[in-house]
Write an enzyme that holds these catalytic residues in place. Structure first.
Site, PDB file in Angstrom:
ATOM      1  N   SER A 163      -2.840  -7.655   3.129  1.00  0.00           N
ATOM      2  CA  SER A 163      -2.732  -7.454   4.752  1.00  0.00           C
ATOM      3  C   SER A 163      -3.317  -8.838   5.293  1.00  0.00           C
ATOM      4  O   SER A 163      -2.921  -9.350   6.326  1.00  0.00           O
ATOM      5  CB  SER A 163      -3.991  -6.492   5.059  1.00  0.00           C
ATOM      6  OG  SER A 163      -3.791  -5.230   4.393  1.00  0.00           O
ATOM      7  N   ARG A 214      -3.755  -6.514  -8.105  1.00  0.00           N
ATOM      8  CA  ARG A 214      -2.464  -7.376  -8.109  1.00  0.00           C
ATOM      9  C   ARG A 214      -2.541  -8.410  -8.934  1.00  0.00           C
ATOM     10  O   ARG A 214      -1.298  -8.997  -9.606  1.00  0.00           O
ATOM     11  CB  ARG A 214      -2.545  -7.847  -6.616  1.00  0.00           C
ATOM     12  CG  ARG A 214      -1.766  -6.857  -5.383  1.00  0.00           C
ATOM     13  CD  ARG A 214      -2.243  -7.123  -4.189  1.00  0.00           C
ATOM     14  NE  ARG A 214      -3.817  -6.990  -3.977  1.00  0.00           N
ATOM     15  CZ  ARG A 214      -4.326  -7.252  -2.833  1.00  0.00           C
ATOM     16  NH1 ARG A 214      -3.722  -7.596  -1.934  1.00  0.00           N
ATOM     17  NH2 ARG A 214      -5.603  -7.167  -2.842  1.00  0.00           N
ATOM     18  N   LYS A 232     -14.591  -8.466   6.392  1.00  0.00           N
ATOM     19  CA  LYS A 232     -13.712  -9.660   6.916  1.00  0.00           C
ATOM     20  C   LYS A 232     -13.458  -9.323   8.386  1.00  0.00           C
ATOM     21  O   LYS A 232     -13.697  -8.393   9.149  1.00  0.00           O
ATOM     22  CB  LYS A 232     -12.239  -9.451   6.463  1.00  0.00           C
ATOM     23  CG  LYS A 232     -12.121  -9.073   4.962  1.00  0.00           C
ATOM     24  CD  LYS A 232     -10.892  -8.662   4.381  1.00  0.00           C
ATOM     25  CE  LYS A 232     -10.951  -7.695   3.207  1.00  0.00           C
ATOM     26  NZ  LYS A 232      -9.734  -7.339   2.722  1.00  0.00           N
ATOM     27  N   HIS A 257       0.784  -1.277   0.019  1.00  0.00           N
ATOM     28  CA  HIS A 257       0.023  -0.019   0.119  1.00  0.00           C
ATOM     29  C   HIS A 257       0.860   1.297  -0.016  1.00  0.00           C
ATOM     30  O   HIS A 257       0.733   2.055  -0.760  1.00  0.00           O
ATOM     31  CB  HIS A 257      -0.855  -0.048   1.318  1.00  0.00           C
ATOM     32  CG  HIS A 257      -1.751  -0.985   1.392  1.00  0.00           C
ATOM     33  ND1 HIS A 257      -1.991  -1.489   2.375  1.00  0.00           N
ATOM     34  CD2 HIS A 257      -3.019  -1.445   0.642  1.00  0.00           C
ATOM     35  CE1 HIS A 257      -2.921  -2.738   2.444  1.00  0.00           C
ATOM     36  NE2 HIS A 257      -3.617  -2.464   1.462  1.00  0.00           N
TER      37      HIS A 257
END
Ligand code: ADP
Length: 157
Positions: A128, A90, A41, A17
């Site tokens: 993450s 990504r 999440k 990030h």
């Protein structure tokens, strides 16, 4: 003035990030990093913690502002008179969801444009989720996050 918003969960902020946001900060006049309050999440860090860690990552970077938001991203953009959303792509697996999201945001407000960015190659596999998992299993996360985030993970887990 060109402004853009980089939204995310940042649970926690990673070097991926940070690298992407630093790159776009050289292209836009101002970047707002939007830390989303609502997390679908299982979050490790609270909103306050995610905000504080993300702010620390950009302390001293004049044109990067870190703010939290709840509710619709489209409303957050309107509130800050901004029409550009920045998202990282990504892998192919990110593509479907991100394109769907960009169409939803466009249908909520036709002025919104979503721009996709390619992460630096060293961070292409970093997320993450992976960082949280490595930390939870007692692994070393210092290659993946800034020192202040690694410390926060150690304290938390
Ligand atoms: P979200 O839960 O909304 O996907 P994240 O905090 O996981 O939020 O990610 C925020 C944004 O940062 C997303 O656009 C994501 O693609 C991008 N991103 C996540 N990890 C990386 C990375 N390693 N390199 C570059 N961009 C990344």
């Amino acid at each position: 003035m060109s402004n853009a918003i980089f939204p995310g969960t940042f649970d926690p902020i990673t070097l991926g990030h940070e690298s992407l946001i630093s790159r776009v900060a050289c292209v836009f006049d101002n970047i707002i990093v939007g830390v989303a309050a609502g997390v679908h999440k299982q979050a490790v860090f609270s909103l306050g913690e995610r905000l504080a860690l993300t702010k620390r990552s950009f302390a001293g970077v004049d044109n990067v502002q870190v703010l939290s938001f709840s509710g619709l991203l489209a409303d957050f953009l309107r509130e800050h008179e901004c029409r550009i959303i920045l998202r990282g792509l990504r892998a192919v697996s990110d593509f479907d969801f991100e394109v769907q999201l960009s169409h939803i945001n466009k249908s909520l407000d036709v002025r919104i444009e979503t721009m996709f960015l390619s992460p630096s190659s060293e961070y292409i596999h970093l997320s993450s989720t992976v960082v949280r998992e490595v930390a939870q299993l007692g692994g070393d996360v210092t290659k993946f996050v800034s020192p202040h985030v690694a410390e926060a993970l150690l304290r938390k887990i």
